[in-house]
Scaffold this motif. Structure first.
Motif, PDB file in Angstrom:
ATOM      1  N   VAL A  45       0.774  -1.448  -0.131  1.00  0.00           N
ATOM      2  CA  VAL A  45       0.044  -0.025   0.236  1.00  0.00           C
ATOM      3  C   VAL A  45       0.833   1.691   0.203  1.00  0.00           C
ATOM      4  O   VAL A  45       2.149   1.597   0.808  1.00  0.00           O
ATOM      5  N   MET A  80      -6.839   1.584   3.561  1.00  0.00           N
ATOM      6  CA  MET A  80      -7.631   1.107   2.498  1.00  0.00           C
ATOM      7  C   MET A  80      -8.570  -0.099   2.833  1.00  0.00           C
ATOM      8  O   MET A  80      -7.873  -1.108   3.587  1.00  0.00           O
ATOM      9  N   LEU A  95      -9.607  -3.048   1.085  1.00  0.00           N
ATOM     10  CA  LEU A  95      -9.772  -4.387   0.115  1.00  0.00           C
ATOM     11  C   LEU A  95     -11.395  -5.346  -0.176  1.00  0.00           C
ATOM     12  O   LEU A  95     -11.980  -6.187   1.403  1.00  0.00           O
ATOM     13  N   ILE A 106      -0.046  -6.043  -0.042  1.00  0.00           N
ATOM     14  CA  ILE A 106      -1.616  -6.426  -0.191  1.00  0.00           C
ATOM     15  C   ILE A 106      -1.450  -7.629  -0.515  1.00  0.00           C
ATOM     16  O   ILE A 106      -2.563  -8.350  -0.372  1.00  0.00           O
ATOM     17  N   LYS A 135     -10.656  -1.522  -4.667  1.00  0.00           N
ATOM     18  CA  LYS A 135      -9.927  -0.777  -3.382  1.00  0.00           C
ATOM     19  C   LYS A 135     -10.630   0.407  -2.857  1.00  0.00           C
ATOM     20  O   LYS A 135     -10.999   1.077  -4.005  1.00  0.00           O
ATOM     21  N   GLU A 180     -10.130   3.230  -1.103  1.00  0.00           N
ATOM     22  CA  GLU A 180      -8.844   4.564  -0.433  1.00  0.00           C
ATOM     23  C   GLU A 180      -9.588   5.398   0.288  1.00  0.00           C
ATOM     24  O   GLU A 180     -10.796   6.588   0.488  1.00  0.00           O
ATOM     25  N   TRP A 232     -13.329   5.332  -4.681  1.00  0.00           N
ATOM     26  CA  TRP A 232     -13.071   4.406  -4.491  1.00  0.00           C
ATOM     27  C   TRP A 232     -12.456   4.559  -5.613  1.00  0.00           C
ATOM     28  O   TRP A 232     -12.339   5.442  -6.589  1.00  0.00           O
ATOM     29  N   GLY A 292      -7.885  -4.772  -8.094  1.00  0.00           N
ATOM     30  CA  GLY A 292      -6.963  -5.673  -6.880  1.00  0.00           C
ATOM     31  C   GLY A 292      -5.411  -4.833  -7.129  1.00  0.00           C
ATOM     32  O   GLY A 292      -4.801  -4.738  -7.934  1.00  0.00           O
TER      33      GLY A 292
END
Lengths: 153, 84
Positions: free
Chosen positions: A36, A48, A50, A92, A124, A126, A134, B83
């Protein structure tokens, strides 16, 4: 061939030891770790999150790994992708490939990452000082994935 | 019945992560299903507008507008993935 979706962090050294344990045919291991970053589009990212599509994520990643196996001589693969809340500097994603020779491991690792970024259902969100948003998909990721199609044609 | 799933921005905008609905008689593929959802108006019309980059998966495989939708299917709508 292992795919794991998890909230917990991972230990690169331990994972690679596991990947190559007991196999004397492995001459190369290539790995990629995604982190990240704290800066995206000039706003400071504080957190963040996920999100993923349970079921389809595992299926999509398994298909990407299968495609890599068809293209290169791979001995084993490991894909770990984290979900949930993450902070700058957190890990990540991990992709690791073992093979007899380095060329297959390097190429397959890059291929799996490029396809993961454009085909695996993760999103993701943020959190920045200016609010939450997004993350938009990047054209450059799609371009990176498409070069594998062009080179195999 | 079909199961509809929404992810990321779509889930938030629709205020809904999943729903079950009877497959309308005039819906046979992803294109007609999307049009049917768009007719709900408001956020549906806006987010599923033709110029929006919405992705659709049928039974957990990426779909195109021509992909068939049948009773019992799981159809997911989501933004392009981000991702890695």
């Amino acid at each position: 061939m292992t795919v794991r979706i998890q909230t917990e962090d991972f230990d690169l050294g331990a994972e690679i030891l596991d990947l190559r344990r007991g196999n004397t045919g492995i001459g190369a291991v290539a790995s990629f770790v995604g982190l990240v970053r704290d800066l995206n589009h000039s706003a400071t990212v504080t957190e963040m999150t996920l999100e993923h599509y349970p079921g389809m994520t595992e299926k999509a990643l398994a298909e990407i790994v299968e495609e890599a196996k068809r293209r290169w001589n791979i001995i084993d693969t490991l894909v770990i992708h984290r979900i949930g809340p993450l902070k700058p500097m957190d890990q990540i994603v991990l992709v690791a490939i073992s093979s007899a020779h380095r060329g297959d491991a390097f190429a397959a690792c890059e291929f799996i990452m490029d396809y993961l970024k454009t085909r695996a259902p993760f999103w993701k969100k943020e959190q920045t000082e200016a609010g939450a948003h997004w993350v938009d998909a990047r054209e450059s990721d799609e371009t990176a994935a498409q070069r594998w199609t062009a080179s195999s044609a | 019945m079909i199961t509809l799933l929404y992810f990321a921005r779509l889930r938030e905008t629709f205020g809904l992560s999943s729903e079950q609905t009877n497959l309308p008689a005039d819906v046979a593929d992803v294109r007609s299903l999307t049009e049917w959802l768009r007719r709900r108006g408001g956020a549906w019309q806006e987010e599923l507008a033709q110029d929006r980059p919405v992705r659709v998966a049928v039974n957990q495989d990426m779909a195109t507008p021509d992909t068939a939708v049948r009773d019992g299917d799981e159809v997911a709508f989501f933004p392009p993935v981000t991702g890695g």
